[in-house]
Design an enzyme around this catalytic site. Sequence first.
Site, PDB file in Angstrom:
ATOM      1  N   ALA A  41      61.374 -41.884 140.885  1.00 38.25           N
ATOM      2  CA  ALA A  41      62.121 -42.448 142.016  1.00 38.25           C
ATOM      3  C   ALA A  41      61.353 -43.554 142.660  1.00 38.25           C
ATOM      4  O   ALA A  41      62.059 -44.337 143.081  1.00 38.25           O
ATOM      5  CB  ALA A  41      62.093 -41.157 142.936  1.00 38.25           C
ATOM      6  N   SER A  69      65.561 -30.577 141.207  1.00 39.13           N
ATOM      7  CA  SER A  69      66.052 -29.960 139.964  1.00 39.13           C
ATOM      8  C   SER A  69      67.443 -29.215 140.067  1.00 39.13           C
ATOM      9  O   SER A  69      68.236 -29.022 139.284  1.00 39.13           O
ATOM     10  CB  SER A  69      65.111 -28.643 139.522  1.00 39.13           C
ATOM     11  N   HIS A 120      64.764 -27.029 154.371  1.00 38.68           N
ATOM     12  CA  HIS A 120      63.750 -26.001 154.139  1.00 38.68           C
ATOM     13  C   HIS A 120      62.806 -25.864 155.149  1.00 38.68           C
ATOM     14  O   HIS A 120      61.801 -25.281 154.989  1.00 38.68           O
ATOM     15  CB  HIS A 120      63.277 -25.853 152.586  1.00 38.68           C
ATOM     16  N   GLY A 163      65.024 -36.477 142.947  1.00 39.26           N
ATOM     17  CA  GLY A 163      63.821 -35.977 142.604  1.00 39.26           C
ATOM     18  C   GLY A 163      63.996 -34.353 143.020  1.00 39.26           C
ATOM     19  O   GLY A 163      63.359 -33.645 143.371  1.00 39.26           O
ATOM     20  N   CYS A 180      56.215 -18.008 165.562  1.00 35.28           N
ATOM     21  CA  CYS A 180      55.529 -16.681 166.067  1.00 35.28           C
ATOM     22  C   CYS A 180      56.568 -15.625 165.321  1.00 35.28           C
ATOM     23  O   CYS A 180      57.588 -15.701 165.703  1.00 35.28           O
ATOM     24  CB  CYS A 180      55.277 -16.553 167.303  1.00 35.28           C
ATOM     25  N   ASN A 194      62.169 -31.026 151.025  1.00 37.10           N
ATOM     26  CA  ASN A 194      60.854 -31.191 151.183  1.00 37.10           C
ATOM     27  C   ASN A 194      60.456 -30.874 152.504  1.00 37.10           C
ATOM     28  O   ASN A 194      60.883 -31.101 153.679  1.00 37.10           O
ATOM     29  CB  ASN A 194      60.470 -32.547 150.785  1.00 37.10           C
TER      30      ASN A 194
HETATM   31  N1  APR Z   1      60.966 -39.053 140.213  1.00 34.77           N
HETATM   32  C1  APR Z   1      61.985 -38.646 140.149  1.00 34.77           C
HETATM   33  N2  APR Z   1      62.148 -37.352 139.828  1.00 34.77           N
HETATM   34  C2  APR Z   1      61.074 -36.586 139.552  1.00 34.77           C
HETATM   35  C3  APR Z   1      59.699 -37.100 139.654  1.00 34.77           C
HETATM   36  C4  APR Z   1      59.836 -38.532 140.035  1.00 34.77           C
HETATM   37  N3  APR Z   1      58.543 -39.241 140.091  1.00 34.77           N
HETATM   38  N4  APR Z   1      58.968 -36.173 139.479  1.00 34.77           N
HETATM   39  C5  APR Z   1      59.527 -34.884 139.276  1.00 34.77           C
HETATM   40  N5  APR Z   1      60.867 -35.185 139.312  1.00 34.77           N
HETATM   41  C6  APR Z   1      61.980 -34.278 139.395  1.00 34.77           C
HETATM   42  C7  APR Z   1      61.690 -33.089 138.194  1.00 34.77           C
HETATM   43  O1  APR Z   1      62.316 -33.587 137.117  1.00 34.77           O
HETATM   44  C8  APR Z   1      62.498 -31.917 138.956  1.00 34.77           C
HETATM   45  O2  APR Z   1      63.730 -31.967 138.449  1.00 34.77           O
HETATM   46  O3  APR Z   1      61.977 -33.721 140.463  1.00 34.77           O
HETATM   47  C9  APR Z   1      62.500 -32.284 140.526  1.00 34.77           C
HETATM   48  C10 APR Z   1      61.709 -31.426 141.237  1.00 34.77           C
HETATM   49  O4  APR Z   1      62.215 -30.198 141.135  1.00 34.77           O
HETATM   50  P1  APR Z   1      61.863 -28.863 141.892  1.00 34.77           P
HETATM   51  O5  APR Z   1      60.415 -28.886 141.659  1.00 34.77           O
HETATM   52  O6  APR Z   1      62.341 -27.786 141.446  1.00 34.77           O
HETATM   53  O7  APR Z   1      61.893 -29.267 143.546  1.00 34.77           O
HETATM   54  P2  APR Z   1      63.141 -29.082 144.250  1.00 34.77           P
HETATM   55  O8  APR Z   1      64.377 -29.288 143.670  1.00 34.77           O
HETATM   56  O9  APR Z   1      63.028 -29.728 145.477  1.00 34.77           O
HETATM   57  O10 APR Z   1      63.108 -27.781 144.543  1.00 34.77           O
HETATM   58  C11 APR Z   1      63.983 -26.857 145.446  1.00 34.77           C
HETATM   59  O11 APR Z   1      62.595 -24.912 145.355  1.00 34.77           O
HETATM   60  O12 APR Z   1      60.883 -23.559 145.655  1.00 34.77           O
HETATM   61  C12 APR Z   1      61.809 -24.313 146.346  1.00 34.77           C
HETATM   62  O13 APR Z   1      61.926 -24.468 148.496  1.00 34.77           O
HETATM   63  C13 APR Z   1      61.131 -25.087 147.367  1.00 34.77           C
HETATM   64  O14 APR Z   1      62.300 -26.924 148.335  1.00 34.77           O
HETATM   65  C14 APR Z   1      61.945 -26.193 147.217  1.00 34.77           C
HETATM   66  C15 APR Z   1      63.222 -25.941 146.402  1.00 34.77           C
END
Ligand code: APR
Length: 245
Positions: A237, A195, A125, A193, A133, A108
């Site tokens: 979460a 994917s 990230h 949280g 810059c 995040n």
């Molecule tokens: N509690 C637990 N899990 C949750 C909740 C919640 N309240 N709400 C959503 N989720 C889960 C979703 O089911 C999903 O699997 O959180 C996950 C979010 O996944 P992504 O949106 O893909 O986020 P992330 O895994 O952090 O993405 C990785 O992708 O685009 C890039 O740079 C960006 O750091 C990011 C990276």
Amino acid sequence: MTTGADAMSSLEQARDSIARAHSVAVLTGAGVSAESGIPTFRGAGGLWKTFRAEDLATPEAFARDPRLVWEWYDWRRGIIAKAAPNPAHHALVQLEKTKREFTLVTQNVDGLHDLAGSGRMLKLHGDIWRMRCTECGANWPDRRTPLPKLPPHCGCGGMARPGVVWFGEPLPEGMMQEAEHAVSSAQVFLVVGTSAVVYPAAGLVPYAKRNGVTVVEINLEVTPFSEMVDFAFSAPAGELLPQLV
Ligand code: APR
């Protein structure tokens, strides 16, 4: 997966593993901030359902249209600025206090773990509240929202870019090695949280399993690793983490 009648006993077991561990590593993703009102990237309501990552989160997109990219980041900064840490962020701060070794690896960029008070953190990230810059490489914090002028510039006259890692870019030097070290030396690895489809961060999950670390996943949905981990909880979460730690 943990469902129905099993749920209580699995929760107890996972809680016990976490309580007994003196070294804990955690990987968080956008889902941890969802309950703070910050949109995730994938899953229901995810940003990548409306926007194309290729247009907004790559070095090529920035070279093509820096103003468009900055407008998107300025918009996100506006949403994040109104958000506050939720019980999931706070639970991780509490957990850190009780462990001899603790590393929070986060994908995040929103800074909510900082606001909650987390200490040892690897921001794989980057950070949306920092700028870099494109000319002289200077790196500085900037919390203004909205930004007065897009794209923003550095004191040297060069154009600034968001201090985040885009698709196709390497992670900050040495950070992934540090994350791997933290994971392999932990007894428990919490994956919350995310994917778990964006690498190299996602690779930490199988890496933990190969190193014999107990992996606890918390997600609303099934991920590519749900079958492989020791405990996979399907829950928000902000509700489950405070119960687990
Ligand atoms: N509690 C637990 N899990 C949750 C909740 C919640 N309240 N709400 C959503 N989720 C889960 C979703 O089911 C999903 O699997 O959180 C996950 C979010 O996944 P992504 O949106 O893909 O986020 P992330 O895994 O952090 O993405 C990785 O992708 O685009 C890039 O740079 C960006 O750091 C990011 C990276």
